[in-house]
Design a protein around this motif. Sequence first.
Motif, short mmCIF file in Angstrom:
data_model
loop_
_atom_site.label_atom_id
_atom_site.label_comp_id
_atom_site.label_asym_id
_atom_site.label_seq_id
_atom_site.Cartn_x
_atom_site.Cartn_y
_atom_site.Cartn_z
N PRO A 2 0.83 -1.21 0.00
CA PRO A 2 0.00 0.00 0.00
C PRO A 2 0.87 1.27 0.00
O PRO A 2 1.89 1.34 0.70
CB PRO A 2 -0.80 -0.10 1.30
CG PRO A 2 -0.69 -1.53 1.74
CD PRO A 2 0.57 -2.06 1.15
N GLN A 3 0.43 2.25 -0.78
CA GLN A 3 1.19 3.50 -0.92
C GLN A 3 1.38 4.21 0.42
O GLN A 3 2.44 4.76 0.68
CB GLN A 3 0.49 4.42 -1.93
CG GLN A 3 1.35 5.54 -2.42
CD GLN A 3 2.51 5.08 -3.29
OE1 GLN A 3 2.41 4.09 -4.00
NE2 GLN A 3 3.61 5.78 -3.21
N TYR A 4 0.35 4.18 1.28
CA TYR A 4 0.47 4.87 2.56
C TYR A 4 1.60 4.28 3.42
O TYR A 4 2.27 4.98 4.16
CB TYR A 4 -0.86 4.88 3.33
CG TYR A 4 -1.22 3.54 3.95
CD1 TYR A 4 -0.80 3.21 5.22
CD2 TYR A 4 -1.99 2.61 3.24
CE1 TYR A 4 -1.12 1.98 5.78
CE2 TYR A 4 -2.32 1.39 3.79
CZ TYR A 4 -1.86 1.07 5.06
OH TYR A 4 -2.18 -0.14 5.62
N LEU A 5 1.83 2.97 3.31
CA LEU A 5 2.90 2.33 4.06
C LEU A 5 4.27 2.79 3.56
O LEU A 5 5.18 3.04 4.35
CB LEU A 5 2.77 0.80 3.97
CG LEU A 5 3.64 0.00 4.94
CD1 LEU A 5 3.42 0.43 6.38
CD2 LEU A 5 3.34 -1.49 4.78
N ILE A 6 4.39 2.95 2.26
CA ILE A 6 5.63 3.46 1.68
C ILE A 6 5.87 4.89 2.15
O ILE A 6 6.99 5.26 2.52
CB ILE A 6 5.58 3.38 0.14
CG1 ILE A 6 5.48 1.91 -0.30
CG2 ILE A 6 6.80 4.05 -0.48
CD1 ILE A 6 5.18 1.71 -1.77
N VAL A 7 4.81 5.69 2.19
CA VAL A 7 4.92 7.08 2.67
C VAL A 7 5.37 7.10 4.13
O VAL A 7 6.26 7.88 4.51
CB VAL A 7 3.59 7.84 2.48
CG1 VAL A 7 3.61 9.18 3.21
CG2 VAL A 7 3.30 8.02 1.00
#
Length: 162
Positions: A2-7
């Motif tokens: 998930p993109q939020y985890l990368i952020v």
Amino acid sequence: MPQYLIVVVYIFAVVSTGMMAGIYFIFSNTVMPALAGMAKAPAAEAMQLINRLILNPLFFVLFIGSALAGVTIVAFTLVGSGNLGGYIGLCAALLMVTTFISTIVFNVPLNNKLEEVELNMVEENEIWRLYLDSWVKWNHFRAWLSVISAILYSVEFVGFTH
């Protein structure tokens, strides 16, 4: 992933790397020059105490966490996860991992040698001068790598958000 985890990983990487850069900087800029200006035995004793006190949970979260964030970002880049994980972030991560490795390979063994020294023997030999010269050189190295890494992480992150 998930993109939020990368952020979240990138934000932690920027903050922890910046804080580690600050820790290394304060040693290079202030602590070690102050100790270098002292008599050998009291300076060595002070550094022994600093080395014991710095090994605390908050330091370990930043020190190990910044390296783990770097390894995670390398993995993001290699698998092409989302919009983050580009080559600027990869360079930042590799610099931070190099900082971690240089600490383990160079600074920690010097700290361990200093810890083993009998303080009454410091005046009679060159252990403190050798410690000071080598430890500070490697500290400058890791300070600069951390600063550059924090800048590169920030550039990667700002590029993602715009």
